[in-house]
Structures are given as C-alpha cells and as structure tokens.
Design an enzyme around this catalytic site. Sequence first.
Site, PDB file in Angstrom:
ATOM      1  N   HIS A  66      20.068 -49.026  78.688  1.00  0.00           N
ATOM      2  CA  HIS A  66      18.867 -50.013  79.383  1.00  0.00           C
ATOM      3  C   HIS A  66      17.847 -50.064  78.365  1.00  0.00           C
ATOM      4  CE1 HIS A  66      15.478 -50.195  82.320  1.00  0.00           C
ATOM      5  NE2 HIS A  66      16.077 -51.270  82.381  1.00  0.00           N
TER       6      HIS A  66
ATOM      7  N   SER B 135      18.818 -52.396  85.738  1.00  0.00           N
ATOM      8  CA  SER B 135      17.687 -51.621  85.710  1.00  0.00           C
ATOM      9  C   SER B 135      17.632 -50.708  86.632  1.00  0.00           C
ATOM     10  CB  SER B 135      16.317 -52.508  86.136  1.00  0.00           C
ATOM     11  OG  SER B 135      16.462 -53.772  85.114  1.00  0.00           O
TER      12      SER B 135
ATOM     13  N   GLU C  97      17.061 -46.511  77.103  1.00  0.00           N
ATOM     14  CA  GLU C  97      17.436 -45.416  78.118  1.00  0.00           C
ATOM     15  C   GLU C  97      18.886 -45.440  78.119  1.00  0.00           C
ATOM     16  OE1 GLU C  97      13.979 -44.652  81.499  1.00  0.00           O
ATOM     17  OE2 GLU C  97      15.206 -46.441  81.727  1.00  0.00           O
TER      18      GLU C  97
ATOM     19  N   ASN D 119      11.524 -46.880  85.178  1.00  0.00           N
ATOM     20  CA  ASN D 119      11.336 -47.568  86.046  1.00  0.00           C
ATOM     21  C   ASN D 119      10.944 -47.020  87.582  1.00  0.00           C
ATOM     22  OD1 ASN D 119      11.456 -50.429  85.029  1.00  0.00           O
ATOM     23  ND2 ASN D 119      13.685 -50.564  85.411  1.00  0.00           N
TER      24      ASN D 119
HETATM   25  C1  LIG Z   1       8.976 -53.489  90.202  1.00  0.00           C
HETATM   26  C2  LIG Z   1       9.292 -53.647  88.630  1.00  0.00           C
HETATM   27  C3  LIG Z   1      10.694 -53.570  88.372  1.00  0.00           C
HETATM   28  C4  LIG Z   1      11.045 -53.890  86.661  1.00  0.00           C
HETATM   29  C5  LIG Z   1      12.456 -53.819  86.271  1.00  0.00           C
HETATM   30  C6  LIG Z   1      12.717 -54.628  85.362  1.00  0.00           C
HETATM   31  C7  LIG Z   1      12.264 -54.083  83.884  1.00  0.00           C
HETATM   32  C8  LIG Z   1      12.880 -53.094  83.105  1.00  0.00           C
HETATM   33  O1  LIG Z   1      14.140 -52.676  83.858  1.00  0.00           O
HETATM   34  C9  LIG Z   1      12.478 -52.442  82.185  1.00  0.00           C
HETATM   35  C10 LIG Z   1      11.270 -53.290  81.350  1.00  0.00           C
HETATM   36  O2  LIG Z   1      11.488 -53.957  80.495  1.00  0.00           O
HETATM   37  S1  LIG Z   1       9.803 -52.990  81.892  1.00  0.00           S
HETATM   38  C11 LIG Z   1       8.827 -54.256  81.123  1.00  0.00           C
HETATM   39  C12 LIG Z   1       8.525 -53.341  79.776  1.00  0.00           C
HETATM   40  N1  LIG Z   1       7.623 -54.376  78.691  1.00  0.00           N
HETATM   41  C13 LIG Z   1       6.240 -54.320  78.738  1.00  0.00           C
HETATM   42  O3  LIG Z   1       5.732 -53.590  79.194  1.00  0.00           O
HETATM   43  C14 LIG Z   1       5.748 -55.438  77.885  1.00  0.00           C
HETATM   44  C15 LIG Z   1       4.274 -55.162  77.633  1.00  0.00           C
HETATM   45  N2  LIG Z   1       3.739 -56.187  76.807  1.00  0.00           N
HETATM   46  C16 LIG Z   1       3.764 -56.270  75.483  1.00  0.00           C
HETATM   47  O4  LIG Z   1       4.396 -55.228  74.888  1.00  0.00           O
HETATM   48  C17 LIG Z   1       3.292 -57.171  74.868  1.00  0.00           C
HETATM   49  O5  LIG Z   1       2.368 -57.877  75.609  1.00  0.00           O
HETATM   50  C18 LIG Z   1       4.133 -58.439  74.224  1.00  0.00           C
HETATM   51  C19 LIG Z   1       4.922 -57.822  72.902  1.00  0.00           C
HETATM   52  C20 LIG Z   1       5.018 -58.913  75.154  1.00  0.00           C
HETATM   53  C21 LIG Z   1       3.402 -59.527  73.544  1.00  0.00           C
HETATM   54  O6  LIG Z   1       2.478 -58.943  72.735  1.00  0.00           O
HETATM   55  P1  LIG Z   1       1.057 -59.682  72.644  1.00  0.00           P
HETATM   56  O7  LIG Z   1       0.405 -60.333  73.813  1.00  0.00           O
HETATM   57  O8  LIG Z   1       0.309 -59.242  71.574  1.00  0.00           O
HETATM   58  O9  LIG Z   1       1.543 -61.214  71.869  1.00  0.00           O
HETATM   59  P2  LIG Z   1       2.268 -61.578  70.599  1.00  0.00           P
HETATM   60  O10 LIG Z   1       1.091 -61.250  69.466  1.00  0.00           O
HETATM   61  O11 LIG Z   1       2.493 -62.989  70.782  1.00  0.00           O
HETATM   62  O12 LIG Z   1       3.463 -60.701  70.179  1.00  0.00           O
HETATM   63  C22 LIG Z   1       3.193 -59.397  69.776  1.00  0.00           C
HETATM   64  C23 LIG Z   1       4.554 -59.163  68.657  1.00  0.00           C
HETATM   65  O13 LIG Z   1       5.501 -59.259  69.578  1.00  0.00           O
HETATM   66  C24 LIG Z   1       6.473 -60.242  69.223  1.00  0.00           C
HETATM   67  N3  LIG Z   1       7.173 -60.882  70.375  1.00  0.00           N
HETATM   68  C25 LIG Z   1       6.638 -61.093  71.578  1.00  0.00           C
HETATM   69  N4  LIG Z   1       7.393 -61.632  72.434  1.00  0.00           N
HETATM   70  C26 LIG Z   1       8.648 -61.647  71.914  1.00  0.00           C
HETATM   71  C27 LIG Z   1       9.944 -61.995  72.100  1.00  0.00           C
HETATM   72  N5  LIG Z   1      10.252 -62.261  73.313  1.00  0.00           N
HETATM   73  N6  LIG Z   1      11.054 -61.814  71.084  1.00  0.00           N
HETATM   74  C28 LIG Z   1      10.628 -61.378  69.944  1.00  0.00           C
HETATM   75  N7  LIG Z   1       9.194 -60.956  69.488  1.00  0.00           N
HETATM   76  C29 LIG Z   1       8.364 -61.195  70.369  1.00  0.00           C
HETATM   77  C30 LIG Z   1       5.659 -61.249  68.513  1.00  0.00           C
HETATM   78  O14 LIG Z   1       6.173 -62.193  67.723  1.00  0.00           O
HETATM   79  C31 LIG Z   1       4.531 -60.376  67.882  1.00  0.00           C
HETATM   80  O15 LIG Z   1       5.208 -59.733  66.796  1.00  0.00           O
HETATM   81  P3  LIG Z   1       4.232 -59.954  65.478  1.00  0.00           P
HETATM   82  O16 LIG Z   1       4.010 -61.175  64.875  1.00  0.00           O
HETATM   83  O17 LIG Z   1       5.129 -58.936  64.260  1.00  0.00           O
HETATM   84  O18 LIG Z   1       2.877 -58.978  65.624  1.00  0.00           O
HETATM   85  N1  LIG Z   2      14.029 -58.930  82.767  1.00  0.00           N
HETATM   86  C1  LIG Z   2      13.523 -57.715  82.537  1.00  0.00           C
HETATM   87  O1  LIG Z   2      12.238 -57.526  82.109  1.00  0.00           O
HETATM   88  C2  LIG Z   2      14.512 -56.652  82.334  1.00  0.00           C
HETATM   89  C3  LIG Z   2      15.786 -56.691  82.920  1.00  0.00           C
HETATM   90  N2  LIG Z   2      16.808 -55.955  82.874  1.00  0.00           N
HETATM   91  C4  LIG Z   2      18.126 -55.964  83.391  1.00  0.00           C
HETATM   92  O2  LIG Z   2      18.841 -57.070  82.628  1.00  0.00           O
HETATM   93  C5  LIG Z   2      19.549 -57.671  83.370  1.00  0.00           C
HETATM   94  C6  LIG Z   2      19.451 -59.019  83.072  1.00  0.00           C
HETATM   95  O3  LIG Z   2      18.235 -59.486  83.538  1.00  0.00           O
HETATM   96  P1  LIG Z   2      17.478 -60.746  82.740  1.00  0.00           P
HETATM   97  O4  LIG Z   2      17.861 -61.028  81.343  1.00  0.00           O
HETATM   98  O5  LIG Z   2      16.113 -60.726  83.152  1.00  0.00           O
HETATM   99  O6  LIG Z   2      18.048 -61.894  83.832  1.00  0.00           O
HETATM  100  P2  LIG Z   2      18.151 -63.377  83.463  1.00  0.00           P
HETATM  101  O7  LIG Z   2      18.305 -64.209  84.430  1.00  0.00           O
HETATM  102  O8  LIG Z   2      17.173 -64.077  82.211  1.00  0.00           O
HETATM  103  O9  LIG Z   2      19.719 -63.770  82.523  1.00  0.00           O
HETATM  104  C7  LIG Z   2      20.885 -63.554  83.232  1.00  0.00           C
HETATM  105  C8  LIG Z   2      21.922 -64.477  82.428  1.00  0.00           C
HETATM  106  O10 LIG Z   2      23.328 -64.205  83.037  1.00  0.00           O
HETATM  107  C9  LIG Z   2      23.980 -65.355  83.036  1.00  0.00           C
HETATM  108  N3  LIG Z   2      24.758 -64.817  84.155  1.00  0.00           N
HETATM  109  C10 LIG Z   2      24.906 -64.943  85.345  1.00  0.00           C
HETATM  110  N4  LIG Z   2      26.162 -64.574  85.927  1.00  0.00           N
HETATM  111  C11 LIG Z   2      27.075 -64.600  84.851  1.00  0.00           C
HETATM  112  C12 LIG Z   2      28.366 -64.152  84.645  1.00  0.00           C
HETATM  113  N5  LIG Z   2      29.352 -64.013  85.647  1.00  0.00           N
HETATM  114  N6  LIG Z   2      29.064 -64.294  83.466  1.00  0.00           N
HETATM  115  C13 LIG Z   2      28.062 -64.616  82.289  1.00  0.00           C
HETATM  116  N7  LIG Z   2      26.915 -64.821  82.418  1.00  0.00           N
HETATM  117  C14 LIG Z   2      26.195 -64.960  83.712  1.00  0.00           C
HETATM  118  C15 LIG Z   2      22.761 -66.260  83.626  1.00  0.00           C
HETATM  119  O11 LIG Z   2      23.312 -67.611  83.668  1.00  0.00           O
HETATM  120  C16 LIG Z   2      21.540 -65.957  82.722  1.00  0.00           C
HETATM  121  O12 LIG Z   2      21.617 -66.471  81.674  1.00  0.00           O
HETATM  122  C17 LIG Z   2      19.570 -57.343  84.795  1.00  0.00           C
HETATM  123  O13 LIG Z   2      20.391 -56.336  85.124  1.00  0.00           O
HETATM  124  C18 LIG Z   2      18.188 -56.820  84.752  1.00  0.00           C
HETATM  125  O14 LIG Z   2      17.686 -55.734  85.612  1.00  0.00           O
HETATM  126  C19 LIG Z   2      16.643 -54.643  82.020  1.00  0.00           C
HETATM  127  C20 LIG Z   2      15.368 -54.638  81.454  1.00  0.00           C
HETATM  128  C21 LIG Z   2      14.456 -55.503  81.628  1.00  0.00           C
END
Ligand SMILES: CCCCCCCC(=O)CC(=O)SCCNC(=O)CCNC(=O)[C@H](O)C(C)(C)COP(=O)(O)OP(=O)(O)OC[C@H]1O[C@@H](n2cnc3c(N)ncnc32)[C@H](O)[C@@H]1OP(=O)(O)O
Ligand SMILES: NC(=O)C1=CN([C@@H]2O[C@H](COP(=O)(O)OP(=O)(O)OC[C@H]3O[C@@H](n4cnc5c(N)ncnc54)[C@H](O)[C@@H]3O)[C@@H](O)[C@H]2O)C=CC1
Length: 288
Positions: free
Chosen positions: A144, A123, A156, A195
């Site tokens: 990313h 990230s 990204e 981010n």
């Molecule tokens: C200081 C900060 C630093 C941050 C740094 C780290 C982060 C990063 O590097 C970059 C990032 O990822 S930032 C995070 C970006 N993500 C978001 O903003 C998620 C926002 N939330 C959502 O999109 C929905 O609430 C969400 C999709 C999660 C859930 O939606 P709903 O509440 O409507 O719940 P559902 O109705 O259960 O789900 C909607 C559809 O999505 C499917 N789904 C949910 N979770 C899933 C998962 N984990 N895997 C696969 N599919 C999934 C769910 O099945 C459903 O699909 P449909 O049944 O087809 O509608």
């Molecule tokens: N959590 C988030 O929403 C997001 C995370 N990222 C980035 O993705 C990366 C992974 O984050 P998460 O999946 O959240 O972490 P996580 O903690 O869920 O998964 C990391 C995994 O790596 C494994 N691991 C640690 N050291 C290892 C090694 N030496 N060899 C093999 N496996 C090893 C751990 O056992 C764990 O299963 C980070 O760089 C994070 O910044 C990017 C976008 C969104």
Amino acid sequence: MTAREIRRVGVVGGGLMGGGFAELCALRGFDVHVVASGPASAARDHARLLRSLEKSVTKQKITAEQAAAAEAKVSFGADLGELADRDLVLEAVREDETVKTAVFQTLDKVVRAETAVLASTTSAIPLIRLAKVTERPGRVIGVHFFNPVPVLPLVEIVPALLTDDSTVEDSVEFVTTGLAKEVVRSPDRAGFVVNALLVPYLLSAIRMVESGFASAEDVDRGMTLGCAHPMGPLRLMDMIGLDVVAAVGDALYAEYHEPLYAPPPLLTRMVDGGLLGRKTGRGFYDYS
Ligand SMILES: CCCCCCCC(=O)CC(=O)SCCNC(=O)CCNC(=O)[C@H](O)C(C)(C)COP(=O)(O)OP(=O)(O)OC[C@H]1O[C@@H](n2cnc3c(N)ncnc32)[C@H](O)[C@@H]1OP(=O)(O)O
Ligand SMILES: NC(=O)C1=CN([C@@H]2O[C@H](COP(=O)(O)OP(=O)(O)OC[C@H]3O[C@@H](n4cnc5c(N)ncnc54)[C@H](O)[C@@H]3O)[C@@H](O)[C@H]2O)C=CC1
C-alpha cells in the site's frame, strides 16, 4: 532464504497511484509495463507520465538524460496478457472489490511465473478476498503506497492469512532496496495502520463543514497553520479523490461498525454529483 530478484514490474491501472508507481519504478531503473482499461486510457496515462517527467526536469530534480532513460523503461498497453513475463504486478485499479477480483482472476491465469508477486495497493479491501480468487494465494500481498507515490516515503506491507513468508520477504526487499521506501507492516484489517487513523479525521472534517461549524477554508487553515500539516483535510481529500474516500469509509464502516468511519451524506452526494476533487476539476475547492 534470500529474496527473489524482481526486475520486470507490471502495473494494472495507470491512474493516480498506478501512474506514480510506474514513474517511480522507471526512475529506479525497473522495466515497467502499465496495463490500462483501454487504448485511450493507455494513451492518456502515457502522456501524463511524460508531462510529469518533463516537470521534474524543469524543476531540476532530474536531468533530461535521466528522464529519457526512465521514459525508455516504461511501456503501455490495454491487455492483461501483456503482463505474462512480470516478476511483480501491482494492481492499482479503482477501489471496487468486483473490479479488483476480476483483475486478480485474470492475473492468476496470465502471469506465468508461479513465483511472481501479485500485489494490490488497495486502501481497505481485505487482501484475503483477492488472494482467494487465485490458485496461488501464497503469492498475493498488499503493498500500500501513499499519494503522491514518488514523494511519500511510506509503504504498508500487508500479508493476508495465506500469504507465504517468501512473498513478504520479496516485497519488502523490492520496496526498501529497489524503491528506497520505508516499510510499516500491518495485519489484513480494513484501513491497515495509517487509514484506520486517518479516515475518522478526514470524515470529521467533512462533518464540520456539512454542519456549518466551520468553512472548508478555515478547517484547512487550522490544520496547516495550527498543526503544521502540509495540507488541510479538505484539500487532501480533493487530492485523494472523493470516490476513493467514500469507498474506503464504506469498507471501514462495514468492518468495524464504528460511526466515525461512516461516509457523511455530503460526501456521498458529492460523489453522486461527480464532484470528485482534483481529478474532475471540482470537489471541496474549484480547480477549473
Ligand atoms: C477517508 C479517507 C480515506 C483515504 C484513503 C485513500 C488514501 C490512502 O490509501 C493513503 C494515502 O495516500 S493518504 C494521503 C497521504 N498523502 C498526504 O497526506 C499528502 C500530504 N501533502 C503533501 O505531502 C504535500 O502537500 C505535497 C507533496 C502533496 C505537495 O507539497 P507542496 O504543497 O509543498 O507542493 P510542491 O512544492 O509543489 O511539492 C513538494 C514536492 O513534492 C513534489 N510533488 C508534488 N506532487 C507530486 C507528484 N504528484 N508527483 C511527483 N512529485 C510531486 C514536488 O515536485 C516537490 O518536490 P521538490 O521540487 O523536490 O521540492
Ligand atoms: N487516491 C489515493 O490517494 C490513494 C489510492 N489508493 C488505492 O489505489 C487504488 C487506485 O486508486 P487511484 O489511483 O486513486 O484511482 P484512479 O481512479 O486515479 O486510477 C484507477 C485507474 O484504473 C483504471 N482501471 C479501472 N479498471 C481497470 C481495469 N479493469 N484494467 C485496467 N485499468 C483499469 C482506470 O481507468 C484508472 O486509470 C485504489 O485501490 C485506491 O484505494 C492507495 C493509496 C492512496
């Protein structure tokens, strides 16, 4: 020059991001091998993937046949040497530069094809630092993804200063045609595009709660009901993982010295206390 074909994909770390990426690749027909930190982790990651595919079948998003085909495409192990024949490897271990550089040093030795793409979904760690520990910095790039990987359409693409144009081209082709995602390109600056904007917002929400200005519930209700965000900032951070949030805040603060990027004390204490959000059962909310 046309992009090199990517068929065999490797993943290092099968957690939230690596696991989601493996599931997506398998559903899109790629051969995927996931390397976890040990055999117990590999078994857990495998079980989680099966549960997720089953859930998609129950929700009628995919058929049982599609789930079985995807399952057959994924294998799990605990040795980076198993990634020798991969065309692209995505590193998705925890957000820790020491751990990531060690992975890249080993990948550089074991991945045979000089043309293979060595990608990271970091990230905020500078890609150039991961590239420089390898003998092939031109093939290292940031790819990313956003959480949950199977749902959010954005990726990204982050070339480091030494990344070859062909690596960018291969990665964009894989992500857009292979995985059907949308691409935004970003320079190699901590936080990239999304981010850099998201972190001040999320950390400001913690400061509001920390100072007693508003409750976590009210902050989240405000942003979901008032701004139509799918989830509020506190619940989103619980989903991301508070360890990841703190590590990313630290990296941005180190790069820009901007106070809005500095992790607030409440966040640091929660990480110290193991209150990491959904993954440990408790963060700003209780999931037990
Ligand atoms: C200081 C900060 C630093 C941050 C740094 C780290 C982060 C990063 O590097 C970059 C990032 O990822 S930032 C995070 C970006 N993500 C978001 O903003 C998620 C926002 N939330 C959502 O999109 C929905 O609430 C969400 C999709 C999660 C859930 O939606 P709903 O509440 O409507 O719940 P559902 O109705 O259960 O789900 C909607 C559809 O999505 C499917 N789904 C949910 N979770 C899933 C998962 N984990 N895997 C696969 N599919 C999934 C769910 O099945 C459903 O699909 P449909 O049944 O087809 O509608
Ligand atoms: N959590 C988030 O929403 C997001 C995370 N990222 C980035 O993705 C990366 C992974 O984050 P998460 O999946 O959240 O972490 P996580 O903690 O869920 O998964 C990391 C995994 O790596 C494994 N691991 C640690 N050291 C290892 C090694 N030496 N060899 C093999 N496996 C090893 C751990 O056992 C764990 O299963 C980070 O760089 C994070 O910044 C990017 C976008 C969104």
